[in-house]
Scaffold this active site. Structure first.
Site, PDB file in Angstrom:
ATOM      1  N   TYR A 164       4.955   4.700  15.154  1.00  0.00           N
ATOM      2  CA  TYR A 164       3.515   4.267  15.280  1.00  0.00           C
ATOM      3  C   TYR A 164       2.771   5.472  15.854  1.00  0.00           C
ATOM      4  CZ  TYR A 164      -0.364   1.023  16.126  1.00  0.00           C
ATOM      5  OH  TYR A 164      -1.733   0.533  15.963  1.00  0.00           O
TER       6      TYR A 164
ATOM      7  N   SER B  30       2.455   8.306  13.066  1.00  0.00           N
ATOM      8  CA  SER B  30       1.764   7.781  12.093  1.00  0.00           C
ATOM      9  C   SER B  30       0.123   7.659  12.428  1.00  0.00           C
ATOM     10  CB  SER B  30       2.313   6.600  11.463  1.00  0.00           C
ATOM     11  OG  SER B  30       2.011   5.208  12.445  1.00  0.00           O
ATOM     12  N   LYS B  31      -0.176   7.162  13.775  1.00  0.00           N
ATOM     13  CA  LYS B  31      -1.452   7.007  13.802  1.00  0.00           C
ATOM     14  C   LYS B  31      -2.114   8.358  14.307  1.00  0.00           C
ATOM     15  CE  LYS B  31      -2.223   2.505  12.996  1.00  0.00           C
ATOM     16  NZ  LYS B  31      -3.075   2.197  12.044  1.00  0.00           N
TER      17      LYS B  31
ATOM     18  N   ILE C  84      -6.623  -5.293  21.440  1.00  0.00           N
ATOM     19  CA  ILE C  84      -7.429  -6.070  20.497  1.00  0.00           C
ATOM     20  C   ILE C  84      -6.491  -7.351  20.352  1.00  0.00           C
ATOM     21  CG2 ILE C  84      -8.882  -6.445  18.733  1.00  0.00           C
ATOM     22  CD1 ILE C  84      -9.659  -4.025  20.301  1.00  0.00           C
TER      23      ILE C  84
ATOM     24  N   VAL D  88       0.651  -1.147  -0.011  1.00  0.00           N
ATOM     25  CA  VAL D  88       0.163  -0.036   0.079  1.00  0.00           C
ATOM     26  C   VAL D  88       0.936   1.212   0.044  1.00  0.00           C
ATOM     27  CG1 VAL D  88      -2.061  -1.187   1.136  1.00  0.00           C
ATOM     28  CG2 VAL D  88      -0.137   0.100   2.524  1.00  0.00           C
TER      29      VAL D  88
ATOM     30  N   SER E 289      -5.665   4.250  15.887  1.00  0.00           N
ATOM     31  CA  SER E 289      -5.240   3.275  17.164  1.00  0.00           C
ATOM     32  C   SER E 289      -5.445   4.292  18.418  1.00  0.00           C
ATOM     33  CB  SER E 289      -3.967   2.962  17.305  1.00  0.00           C
ATOM     34  OG  SER E 289      -3.329   2.461  18.251  1.00  0.00           O
TER      35      SER E 289
END
Length: 260
Positions: A153, A156-157, A186, A63, A140
């Site tokens: 992370y 980016s989130k 999760i 992607v 997130s």
């Protein structure tokens, strides 16, 4: 059958939350495209969906490769006529100290760039001309508050949250709704793998969930499906936490205080 004959593309759709979402869309009548960087994994997910009598097709590829995303989106529109729903679930995390962090560009490509590339391709090739569509980005809890040990992370989130709001505003005149689901802890395959690698870390994380347990991918998938359906036809720009109450918890509290 909320999605009967709708064409739905799910990136990162061969595992975890993406796979649960793809399965739910298929069960509710959608024709589901599963994008995954591992071709064999996408093919396996498609085969399993087809065994249940539903319709699906594989879109293997990275992607973060803009030209590849555009090629895949064109193929979907040429083959199926339109893209009604896009779920941007592709992404990963990797704990490293910031001083020696080595995955910055790769993380941004998978978690942020891919969501933008797919959203723009789906919108320009189908949703804008057809004046309708729904995009659900997977953020997130790390997109709402920082998590230690994974700077890329977290960044980016946070950016996915901004992307969601920006696209929601720009594309509202075209009746394209853009929303974001922010899962908490999760129980995905990645969660299980990291739990085995560092059990104390995840014991502590579970203790900070007010509902007292990790969520299941199926629970997140149901929230994704709601935001993609006509049941949320007047909802856009929403950042929805699906986290068992984690973001509602004041950090000065403890699980014992909650239970009492």
């Amino acid at each position: 059958m909320r999605f009967k004959d709708k064409v739905v593309v799910v990136t990162g759709g061969a595992s975890g939350i993406g796979l649960s979402a793809a399965q739910l869309f298929a069960q509710e009548g959608a024709i589901v495209g599963i994008s995954d960087i591992v071709a064999g994994r996408a093919d396996e997910a498609v085969a399993n969906i087809k065994k249940g009598g539903a319709q699906a097709f594989a879109l293997p590829g990275d992607v973060s490769d803009e030209e590849h995303v555009l090629s895949n989106a064109r193929w979907v529109v040429e083959r199926h006529g339109h893209i009604d729903v896009l779920v941007n679930a592709a992404g990963y995390m990797k704990f490293q100290p910031t001083e020696t962090y080595s995955d910055w560009r790769s993380m941004m490509g998978a978690n942020l760039d891919g969501s933008f590339y797919w959203a723009r391709a789906a919108a320009t090739l189908s949703m804008i001309p057809n004046r309708c569509g729904a995009i659900v980005n997977i953020g997130s809890g790390a997109g709402l508050a920082a998590v230690p040990g994974d700077i890329a992370y977290t960044v980016s989130k946070h950016a996915v949250v901004g992307l969601t709001r920006g696209l929601a505003l720009e594309w509202a005149p075209f009746n394209i709704r853009v929303n974001c689901v922010c899962p908490g802890l999760i129980e995905t395959p990645l969660y299980k793998e990291m739990d085995r690698a560092d059990p104390p870390r995840y014991v502590a994380r579970r203790q900070r969930v007010p509902m007292g347990r990790p969520g299941q991918p199926e629970e997140v998938a149901r929230s994704i499906a709601f935001l993609a359906s006509e049941e949320s036809s007047y909802t856009t720009g929403l950042i929805m936490s699906v986290d068992g109450g984690q973001m509602a918890l004041f950090s000065g509290n403890s699980p014992r205080m909650i239970q009492s």
